[in-house]
Design an enzyme around this catalytic site. Structure first.
Site, PDB file in Angstrom:
ATOM      1  N   CYS A  41      30.092  -3.384  -0.647  1.00  0.00           N
ATOM      2  CA  CYS A  41      28.867  -2.546  -0.189  1.00  0.00           C
ATOM      3  C   CYS A  41      27.717  -3.450  -0.082  1.00  0.00           C
ATOM      4  O   CYS A  41      27.647  -4.604   0.592  1.00  0.00           O
ATOM      5  CB  CYS A  41      28.588  -1.391  -1.013  1.00  0.00           C
ATOM      6  SG  CYS A  41      27.761  -0.107  -0.734  1.00  0.00           S
ATOM      7  N   THR A  42      26.462  -3.372  -0.474  1.00  0.00           N
ATOM      8  CA  THR A  42      25.439  -3.983  -0.415  1.00  0.00           C
ATOM      9  C   THR A  42      25.375  -5.164  -1.171  1.00  0.00           C
ATOM     10  O   THR A  42      24.304  -5.832  -1.464  1.00  0.00           O
ATOM     11  CB  THR A  42      24.113  -3.364  -0.837  1.00  0.00           C
ATOM     12  OG1 THR A  42      24.055  -2.605  -2.026  1.00  0.00           O
ATOM     13  CG2 THR A  42      23.799  -1.881   0.257  1.00  0.00           C
TER      14      THR A  42
END
Length: 317
Positions: free
Chosen positions: A103-104
């Site tokens: 993800c981030t």
């Protein structure tokens, strides 16, 4: 024995941590001596996840064991990463044999300069930011994960499980990854270049009713005449006006939307039915098996027959 080190910080996304950890732990249970999993935070203190769970790390980053696989999860804590974490990643990231983000988690890797000159992805909502803030990175917003040399980046939350399964398959073979996937009741494994969204979710819903009706018609009739001219008649617009309005309101051209819908429908038929490739190619509007094969190879990197072999559930009973 491969040491997997997971970096923890406040406001980390819990599933970004536990998803891959469960995969590696399952692989270790399948074949003992394969993985040793460690977690570490900057000062060794417990961290609070975005969902309110508290995670207790094994180490401080300073005294953590040297990792074979260094994994950086995502979460709100990656939006403005602690400069000390960025410095640690910059110093220690290149030493890992494998660098992974979920993800981030790609954002702090980018801040540390570890994605420069590489192709990468992240959660769809942050791809534009990643590309804007770090022009040296080739950001691909579509796939659920991207592997570029020893660096692997994945999209939102559950895609970390897909990437971890791919790494286990690389390390221990398909049988190990399949066993873990079955235990977790997940697919083995979604291909990395599978889109983060279905066509219907990737495209915005048109504001005007005629265009929304056309979107629905495409979804329900993938094998029909979906030329711009035919769709424009349904929308009661000229072909030129229709094509322009469709792209303005959905964010993609009619042709790209049709391509995505047809590919998704073909994938579902390959996974869920015993229909032959020729029959499926006609039902999905490709016309010929060769045309469908080209679409699969271009988008998914695999032919329809191989896709079915990998992703159709085995018969039971």
């Amino acid at each position: 024995m491969r040491t997997v080190l997971v970096v923890l910080f406040d406001d980390v996304q819990s599933l970004d941590v536990t998803g891959p950890v469960e995969v590696f732990a399952g692989a270790e249970a399948f074949r003992g001596g394969s993985y040793r999993i460690h977690t570490a935070s900057l000062d060794g203190a417990p961290v609070r996840t975005t969902s309110g769970l508290t995670l207790v790390p094994d180490h401080t980053l300073a005294d953590a064991p040297a990792p074979h696989t260094l994994l950086v999860p995502g979460g709100r804590g990656t939006r403005r990463p602690d400069p000390r974490l960025t410095d640690w990643l910059r110093a220690h990231g290149p030493r890992a044999e494998r660098l992974v983000s979920v993800c981030t988690g790609a954002l702090p890797l980018a801040e540390a300069g570890l994605l420069d000159g590489r192709r990468a992805t992240t959660h769809w909502a942050y791809c534009d930011k990643l590309a804007r803030d770090h022009p040296a990175i080739e950001v691909d917003p579509d796939p659920i994960y991207v592997r570029d040399g020893q660096v692997s980046t994945s999209a939102g939350v559950t895609s970390g499980i897909d990437l971890a399964l791919a790494l286990v398959e690389e390390d221990l073979g398909r049988e190990a990854a399949l066993t873990v996937a079955r235990h977790l009741v997940v697919f083995l494994r979604r291909p990395g270049n599978q889109a983060q969204f279905s066509a219907q979710l990737a495209a915005q819903t048109a504001r005007r009713e005629p265009l929304r009706e056309v979107q629905q018609w495409i979804t329900e009739h993938p094998g029909g005449d979906l030329s711009v001219e035919s769709l424009a008649v349904r929308a009661r617009l000229s072909p030129r006006h229709f094509a322009r309005a469709f792209q303005n309101e959905t964010g993609m051209t009619p042709g790209r939307y049709v391509d995505r819908v047809r590919l998704e429908h073909a994938r579902r038929l390959l996974e869920d039915t015993a229909d032959g490739v020729e029959e499926i190619s006609r039902a999905c509007g490709y016309g010929t098996p060769e045309a469908m094969r080209r679409a699969f190879v271009k988008t998914l990197g695999t032919a329809p027959a191989e896709y079915r072999r990998r992703f159709r559930p085995a018969p039971t009973g």
